[in-house]
Motif scaffolding. Structure first.
Motif, short mmCIF file in Angstrom:
data_model
loop_
_atom_site.label_atom_id
_atom_site.label_comp_id
_atom_site.label_asym_id
_atom_site.label_seq_id
_atom_site.Cartn_x
_atom_site.Cartn_y
_atom_site.Cartn_z
N ILE A 1 -29.49 47.09 -46.99
CA ILE A 1 -30.69 47.72 -46.44
C ILE A 1 -31.81 46.69 -46.30
O ILE A 1 -32.46 46.58 -45.25
CB ILE A 1 -31.15 48.88 -47.35
CG1 ILE A 1 -30.16 50.05 -47.28
CG2 ILE A 1 -32.55 49.34 -46.97
CD1 ILE A 1 -30.45 51.15 -48.29
N CYS A 2 -32.04 45.93 -47.35
CA CYS A 2 -33.12 44.95 -47.34
C CYS A 2 -32.85 43.83 -46.34
O CYS A 2 -33.76 43.41 -45.60
CB CYS A 2 -33.32 44.38 -48.74
SG CYS A 2 -34.76 43.31 -48.91
N ALA A 3 -31.62 43.33 -46.29
CA ALA A 3 -31.28 42.24 -45.37
C ALA A 3 -31.47 42.67 -43.92
O ALA A 3 -32.03 41.93 -43.10
CB ALA A 3 -29.85 41.78 -45.61
N ALA A 4 -31.01 43.87 -43.59
CA ALA A 4 -31.13 44.36 -42.21
C ALA A 4 -32.60 44.54 -41.84
O ALA A 4 -33.04 44.15 -40.74
CB ALA A 4 -30.38 45.68 -42.06
N THR A 5 -33.39 45.13 -42.74
CA THR A 5 -34.82 45.33 -42.47
C THR A 5 -35.51 44.00 -42.26
O THR A 5 -36.30 43.83 -41.32
CB THR A 5 -35.48 46.08 -43.64
OG1 THR A 5 -34.80 47.32 -43.86
CG2 THR A 5 -36.94 46.36 -43.35
N SER A 6 -35.24 43.05 -43.12
CA SER A 6 -35.89 41.74 -43.05
C SER A 6 -35.54 41.02 -41.74
O SER A 6 -36.41 40.41 -41.10
CB SER A 6 -35.47 40.89 -44.25
OG SER A 6 -36.16 39.67 -44.28
N LEU A 7 -34.28 41.07 -41.34
CA LEU A 7 -33.86 40.45 -40.08
C LEU A 7 -34.64 41.04 -38.91
O LEU A 7 -35.12 40.31 -38.03
CB LEU A 7 -32.36 40.62 -39.89
CG LEU A 7 -31.70 39.93 -38.70
CD1 LEU A 7 -30.22 39.66 -38.99
CD2 LEU A 7 -31.79 40.75 -37.41
N LEU A 8 -34.76 42.36 -38.89
CA LEU A 8 -35.47 43.02 -37.78
C LEU A 8 -36.94 42.64 -37.77
O LEU A 8 -37.51 42.33 -36.71
CB LEU A 8 -35.31 44.54 -37.90
CG LEU A 8 -33.89 45.09 -37.78
CD1 LEU A 8 -33.89 46.60 -37.98
CD2 LEU A 8 -33.27 44.74 -36.44
N VAL A 9 -37.57 42.65 -38.94
CA VAL A 9 -38.99 42.33 -39.01
C VAL A 9 -39.25 40.90 -38.55
O VAL A 9 -40.19 40.63 -37.79
CB VAL A 9 -39.53 42.56 -40.44
CG1 VAL A 9 -40.94 41.99 -40.59
CG2 VAL A 9 -39.53 44.04 -40.78
N TRP A 10 -38.42 39.94 -39.03
CA TRP A 10 -38.60 38.54 -38.63
C TRP A 10 -38.46 38.40 -37.12
O TRP A 10 -39.25 37.70 -36.47
CB TRP A 10 -37.57 37.67 -39.34
CG TRP A 10 -37.83 36.19 -39.27
CD1 TRP A 10 -37.85 35.40 -38.15
CD2 TRP A 10 -38.14 35.32 -40.37
NE1 TRP A 10 -38.13 34.10 -38.49
CE2 TRP A 10 -38.32 34.02 -39.84
CE3 TRP A 10 -38.25 35.51 -41.74
CZ2 TRP A 10 -38.61 32.92 -40.64
CZ3 TRP A 10 -38.54 34.41 -42.54
CH2 TRP A 10 -38.73 33.14 -41.99
N THR A 11 -37.47 39.07 -36.54
CA THR A 11 -37.26 38.99 -35.09
C THR A 11 -38.43 39.61 -34.34
O THR A 11 -38.89 39.06 -33.33
CB THR A 11 -35.95 39.70 -34.71
OG1 THR A 11 -34.85 39.09 -35.41
CG2 THR A 11 -35.69 39.61 -33.21
N TRP A 12 -38.93 40.75 -34.81
CA TRP A 12 -40.09 41.37 -34.16
C TRP A 12 -41.30 40.43 -34.18
O TRP A 12 -42.02 40.31 -33.19
CB TRP A 12 -40.45 42.68 -34.86
CG TRP A 12 -39.42 43.76 -34.73
CD1 TRP A 12 -38.46 43.87 -33.75
CD2 TRP A 12 -39.22 44.86 -35.61
NE1 TRP A 12 -37.67 44.97 -33.97
CE2 TRP A 12 -38.11 45.61 -35.10
CE3 TRP A 12 -39.84 45.31 -36.77
CZ2 TRP A 12 -37.64 46.76 -35.73
CZ3 TRP A 12 -39.37 46.45 -37.39
CH2 TRP A 12 -38.29 47.17 -36.88
N LEU A 13 -41.51 39.77 -35.30
CA LEU A 13 -42.65 38.85 -35.39
C LEU A 13 -42.48 37.68 -34.43
O LEU A 13 -43.46 37.23 -33.81
CB LEU A 13 -42.80 38.35 -36.83
CG LEU A 13 -43.31 39.39 -37.84
CD1 LEU A 13 -43.21 38.84 -39.26
CD2 LEU A 13 -44.74 39.80 -37.53
N ASP A 14 -41.26 37.17 -34.31
CA ASP A 14 -41.02 36.09 -33.34
C ASP A 14 -41.33 36.56 -31.91
O ASP A 14 -41.94 35.83 -31.12
CB ASP A 14 -39.56 35.63 -33.42
CG ASP A 14 -39.35 34.53 -34.45
OD1 ASP A 14 -40.34 34.01 -34.97
OD2 ASP A 14 -38.17 34.20 -34.73
N VAL A 15 -40.92 37.78 -31.59
CA VAL A 15 -41.16 38.31 -30.24
C VAL A 15 -42.65 38.56 -30.01
O VAL A 15 -43.20 38.22 -28.95
CB VAL A 15 -40.36 39.62 -30.03
CG1 VAL A 15 -40.78 40.31 -28.74
CG2 VAL A 15 -38.86 39.34 -30.01
#
Length: 491
Positions: free
Chosen positions: A275-289
């Protein structure tokens, strides 16, 4: 038909014998061996592949081999003396007595961590000694995999310039004088263990220590060559993702194996990890975008790693909603430290941390430890921790003190690694250069190992400066040499 006489069954399968003692739980033993294998696969081939792929192509062999060599060296040092320094009898409040873990009398008896009996203030037993239902051999191997991956993570800070001979000296020294201290203090029955600092599966022992030690080693080794720092593209992004995938899936053993049993807490730990890994990946990608308008694949991998690291100290201690909250934090705080602070603070620009291990492991590990002190759920704590009535800050009671304990525990790990890693580097530097000579830095794998990952000058032809002088920098001259200004680029 007559029944088969008992002595017709091989002794290896007879209950109550040396091979199947009455205390052996085959389910627990099976899961622990599988968990150890999953953690081992994170290193070999996981990080071997990731390191060999995420670096510039002239450093692919050297980076992969640093990981492979460290894994093998740790295995031998671990069974020769380091296991008992981490999980044996107490020498000092933060260190165990050295000794081998090689004889069958020790390895086939029931696993036990001798200094983990926890006492109330009045002296009566609060929590008995940790004694899982499988042999010491299983415990030794499981913990060995954690030691191995810690040193490999550390190595990510010095890829592309550390003298391999110095690395060969560094691995056993750092394992002996740094890793064993953190492991005993927090897991093996040391003073932080008994004080109640929470580190479920290595947020401090593994990630904070490797991140701080890697950053410190990078300072003493010095930076990569100027051309490598300016442009250091991955040589194989798809293979890098394969290594990252092994790292993510292997984390089921990393966190799921730390209750030392196939139990309900193990299941919680595995679910929270993902759960944490998936959430973190999405948040990091959103911030990059949002900030760079580019969804970076490297950034997604970094976000995945920071999520895995952040949940590790609390994997089996927090609820699912807390794992999501920790994922949001792990996808944003290390992103900010890597993408904003790294470019503005002089210390980050002056110390060349090749893969940004400080951000992905030290920052995320400390963050996870503090958030564990905030979110640790009392019932889940009672399933795992030796100190009764442990709880996170949001649950009131003694929870506020827990955050202080987490900060003190993290400070000890940081301070110890800064000092001891520096001493190790200084001592090695007296005997042998920590950094490769400029000639080797210029050429890379072919100069250091006489091997290369890709045959760039013909069908397996070795590099010859008289023939290939004009081709040496072909990878650098095909594009502008300025630093990347796009989304996440740590290499």
């Amino acid at each position: 038909m007559a029944a088969t006489p008992p002595n017709a069954v091989p002794v290896a399968y007879q209950g109550g014998t040396g091979a199947v003692p009455v205390w052996l739980n085959k389910g627990d033993n099976s899961w622990q061996m599988i968990a150890a294998t999953l953690v081992g696969l994170q290193s070999v081939p996981g990080l071997v592949i990731l390191y060999g792929s995420i670096v510039k192509k002239k450093w692919a062999v050297n980076s992969a081999f640093m990981a492979l060599y460290a894994f093998a060296a740790v295995v031998i040092c671990w069974v020769a003396w380091a296991y008992k320094m981490s999980f044996g009898d107490e020498l000092l409040p933060f260190w165990g007595k050295a000794g081998p873990a090689l004889g069958q009398k020790f390895l086939i008896k029931q696993a036990a961590l001798p200094k983990t009996t926890h006492y109330h203030d009045k002296g009566d037993v609060e929590t008995p000694e940790v004694m899982p239902w499988y042999p010491m051999a299983t415990m030794v191997w499981f913990q060995c995999m954690f030691a191995g991956i810690t040193v490999i993570i550390l190595g990510g800070s010095v890829l592309g310039r550390m003298n391999f001979k110095a690395w060969m000296m560094f691995v056993p020294l750092w394992l002996t004088f740094s890793y064993t201290v953190g492991a005993f203090s927090l897991w093996g029955g040391g003073f932080l263990f008994h004080w109640g600092v929470m580190d479920y599966s290595g947020g401090y022992v593994i990630h904070l220590s490797s991140g701080i030690a890697g950053f410190t080693t990078a300072y003493w080794v010095g930076p990569r060559s100027k051309s490598d720092r300016e442009r250091f593209p991955p040589n194989n992004v798809l293979l890098m993702l394969a290594g990252a995938g092994l790292l993510w899936m292997g984390w089921a053993g990393f966190n799921g194996g730390d209750p030392y049993s196939a139990n309900t807490d193990s299941s919680m730990a595995v679910l929270n990890t993902n759960i944490c890994a998936a959430t973190s990946l999405l948040v990091w990608t959103w911030l990059d975008v949002i900030f760079f308008n580019k969804p970076s694949v490297i950034g997604a991998v970094q976000g995945m790693i920071t999520g895995l690291v952040c949940i590790t100290p609390g994997a089996g201690l927090v609820q699912g909603w807390a794992a999501i909250a920790m994922g949001v934090m792990s996808g944003s705080v290390p992103w900010f430290s890597m993408m904003i602070l790294d470019k503005r603070w002089k210390i980050f620009s002056s110390i060349d941390d090749t893969l940004g291990v400080f951000h992905t492991h030290a920052v995320a590990g400390l963050l996870g430890g503090i958030l564990t002190g905030l979110f640790a759920e009392p019932q889940l704590c009672s399933l795992f921790l030796p100190v009764t009535n442990s709880r996170g800050g949001v649950y009131g009671g003694s929870g506020g003190v827990q955050i202080l304990k987490q900060l003190v525990g993290g400070s000890f790990v940081i301070g110890w690694n800064l000092v001891v890693t520096s001493v190790i580097c200084i001592v090695i530097g007296v005997l042998i250069p920590l950094r490769m000579p400029e000639h080797d830095l210029l050429i890379g794998d072919d100069a250091v190992h006489g091997e290369e990952a890709y045959a760039l000058w013909g069908d397996g032809e070795k590099y010859d400066s008289t023939k290939h002088q004009g081709e040496l920098y072909s990878e650098d001259t095909s594009r502008p040499t300025h630093s990347s200004t796009g989304a996440t680029q740590v290499v």
